[in-house]
Design a protein around this motif. Structure first.
Motif, mmCIF file in Angstrom:
data_model
loop_
_atom_site.group_PDB
_atom_site.id
_atom_site.type_symbol
_atom_site.label_atom_id
_atom_site.label_comp_id
_atom_site.label_asym_id
_atom_site.label_seq_id
_atom_site.Cartn_x
_atom_site.Cartn_y
_atom_site.Cartn_z
ATOM 1 N N ILE A 3 46.794 38.888 18.274
ATOM 2 C CA ILE A 3 45.907 37.962 18.965
ATOM 3 C C ILE A 3 44.761 37.650 18.025
ATOM 4 C CG2 ILE A 3 44.314 37.678 20.901
ATOM 5 C CD1 ILE A 3 46.195 39.450 22.544
ATOM 6 N N LYS A 4 44.483 36.354 17.881
ATOM 7 C CA LYS A 4 43.388 35.947 17.003
ATOM 8 C C LYS A 4 42.638 34.780 17.633
ATOM 9 C CE LYS A 4 45.637 32.544 13.987
ATOM 10 N NZ LYS A 4 44.694 31.442 14.103
ATOM 11 N N GLU A 5 41.432 34.534 17.127
ATOM 12 C CA GLU A 5 40.666 33.392 17.606
ATOM 13 C C GLU A 5 41.407 32.112 17.270
ATOM 14 O OE1 GLU A 5 36.283 32.849 17.705
ATOM 15 O OE2 GLU A 5 36.332 34.685 16.502
ATOM 16 N N ALA A 6 41.387 31.178 18.216
ATOM 17 C CA ALA A 6 42.069 29.904 18.009
ATOM 18 C C ALA A 6 41.282 29.034 17.042
ATOM 19 C CB ALA A 6 42.234 29.183 19.337
ATOM 20 N N SER A 7 42.007 28.236 16.314
ATOM 21 C CA SER A 7 41.426 27.238 15.421
ATOM 22 C C SER A 7 41.354 25.902 16.167
ATOM 23 C CB SER A 7 42.321 27.094 14.190
ATOM 24 O OG SER A 7 42.091 25.873 13.540
ATOM 25 N N ILE A 8 40.358 25.089 15.857
ATOM 26 C CA ILE A 8 40.262 23.784 16.520
ATOM 27 C C ILE A 8 41.497 22.930 16.247
ATOM 28 C CG2 ILE A 8 37.747 23.726 16.656
ATOM 29 C CD1 ILE A 8 37.750 21.851 14.224
ATOM 30 N N ASN A 9 42.201 23.218 15.152
ATOM 31 C CA ASN A 9 43.419 22.476 14.820
ATOM 32 C C ASN A 9 44.603 22.840 15.717
ATOM 33 O OD1 ASN A 9 42.075 21.230 12.657
ATOM 34 N ND2 ASN A 9 42.548 22.945 11.318
ATOM 35 N N ASP A 10 44.450 23.900 16.530
ATOM 36 C CA ASP A 10 45.531 24.330 17.423
ATOM 37 C C ASP A 10 45.458 23.677 18.797
ATOM 38 O OD1 ASP A 10 46.523 25.999 15.439
ATOM 39 O OD2 ASP A 10 45.378 27.736 16.140
ATOM 40 N N ASN A 11 44.535 22.742 18.980
ATOM 41 C CA ASN A 11 44.331 22.159 20.314
ATOM 42 C C ASN A 11 45.595 21.516 20.883
ATOM 43 O OD1 ASN A 11 43.710 19.981 18.341
ATOM 44 N ND2 ASN A 11 43.353 18.787 20.187
ATOM 45 N N GLU A 12 46.384 20.834 20.086
ATOM 46 C CA GLU A 12 47.592 20.182 20.608
ATOM 47 C C GLU A 12 48.637 21.216 21.015
ATOM 48 O OE1 GLU A 12 49.003 17.068 18.031
ATOM 49 O OE2 GLU A 12 47.054 16.061 18.044
ATOM 50 N N ILE A 13 48.783 22.277 20.237
ATOM 51 C CA ILE A 13 49.737 23.340 20.570
ATOM 52 C C ILE A 13 49.313 24.019 21.877
ATOM 53 C CG2 ILE A 13 50.630 25.602 19.847
ATOM 54 C CD1 ILE A 13 50.262 24.546 16.912
ATOM 55 N N LEU A 14 48.010 24.309 22.015
ATOM 56 C CA LEU A 14 47.521 24.971 23.227
ATOM 57 C C LEU A 14 47.671 24.064 24.448
ATOM 58 C CD1 LEU A 14 44.400 26.907 21.897
ATOM 59 C CD2 LEU A 14 46.789 27.629 22.025
ATOM 60 N N THR A 15 47.470 22.773 24.263
ATOM 61 C CA THR A 15 47.688 21.818 25.362
ATOM 62 C C THR A 15 49.158 21.811 25.770
ATOM 63 O OG1 THR A 15 45.825 20.423 24.711
ATOM 64 C CG2 THR A 15 47.564 19.369 26.015
ATOM 65 N N GLU A 16 50.049 21.824 24.801
ATOM 66 C CA GLU A 16 51.493 21.859 25.085
ATOM 67 C C GLU A 16 51.868 23.136 25.842
ATOM 68 O OE1 GLU A 16 55.651 22.133 22.576
ATOM 69 O OE2 GLU A 16 53.947 21.130 21.638
ATOM 70 N N ILE A 17 51.335 24.265 25.412
ATOM 71 C CA ILE A 17 51.600 25.532 26.096
ATOM 72 C C ILE A 17 51.105 25.463 27.537
ATOM 73 C CG2 ILE A 17 50.944 27.979 26.200
ATOM 74 C CD1 ILE A 17 50.953 27.915 23.076
ATOM 75 N N THR A 18 49.914 24.922 27.738
ATOM 76 C CA THR A 18 49.328 24.808 29.069
ATOM 77 C C THR A 18 50.228 23.982 29.983
ATOM 78 O OG1 THR A 18 47.112 24.909 28.102
ATOM 79 C CG2 THR A 18 47.276 24.090 30.357
ATOM 80 N N LYS A 19 50.648 22.830 29.524
ATOM 81 C CA LYS A 19 51.466 21.930 30.352
ATOM 82 C C LYS A 19 52.858 22.511 30.618
ATOM 83 C CE LYS A 19 49.012 17.736 29.115
ATOM 84 N NZ LYS A 19 49.047 16.441 28.420
#
Length: 149
Positions: A3-19
């Motif tokens: 587990i690591k702090e998220a990078s601002i560049n990961d926003n699209e991946i995190l949005t995809e995971i959320t949806k």
């Protein structure tokens, strides 16, 4: 697994995971589109909040985020896992990391608004239901949950 702090560049991946994670619970594509703004993780959100991602075999498979509400109170804002990893202990792994961070900090209380489908998960972790609120879906209520540290 780490587990690591998220990078601002990961926003699209995190949005995809959320949806994808939200869709796992049977919500229609139409409903997911209605919730688009709430399910989108922007680069600004990552930059301005505490977001931690779970990496398994060099792939981001889940994440959590929290907001500091007051000096000693935290809101668990998000906790999502890709559907193929749900029910396999990865959510508990994320929660353990989150709770350890909170216990090692100055915080005394955690609150969250749970999806109705995740209520039992949080109850098993030790949260208590303290209320609920009506959602935009008829006869659907979001549990409000709390844990003292």
């Amino acid at each position: 697994m780490k587990i690591k702090e998220a990078s601002i560049n990961d926003n699209e991946i995190l949005t995809e995971i959320t949806k994808k994670s939200k869709s796992y619970w049977g919500y229609s594509e139409k409903q997911i589109l209605k919730w688009n703004d709430n399910l989108t993780i922007s680069a600004a959100y990552i930059e301005n909040n505490c977001v931690f991602e779970l990496i398994n075999n060099n792939e981001i498979i889940g994440y959590y985020s929290y907001l500091v509400k007051e000096e000693k109170n935290v809101i668990l804002d998000n906790l999502f896992i890709l559907p193929e990893y749900i029910g396999k202990g990865f959510g508990k792994y994320l929660m353990t990391d989150f709770l350890n961070r909170m216990k090692n900090g100055k915080f005394e209380k955690i609150t969250l608004n749970s999806d109705p489908n995740a209520e039992n998960f949080y109850l098993k972790i030790g949260f208590k239901k303290i209320g609920e609120f009506k959602t935009s879906i008829k006869n659907r209520f979001m549990p409000i949950m709390e844990m003292s540290l």
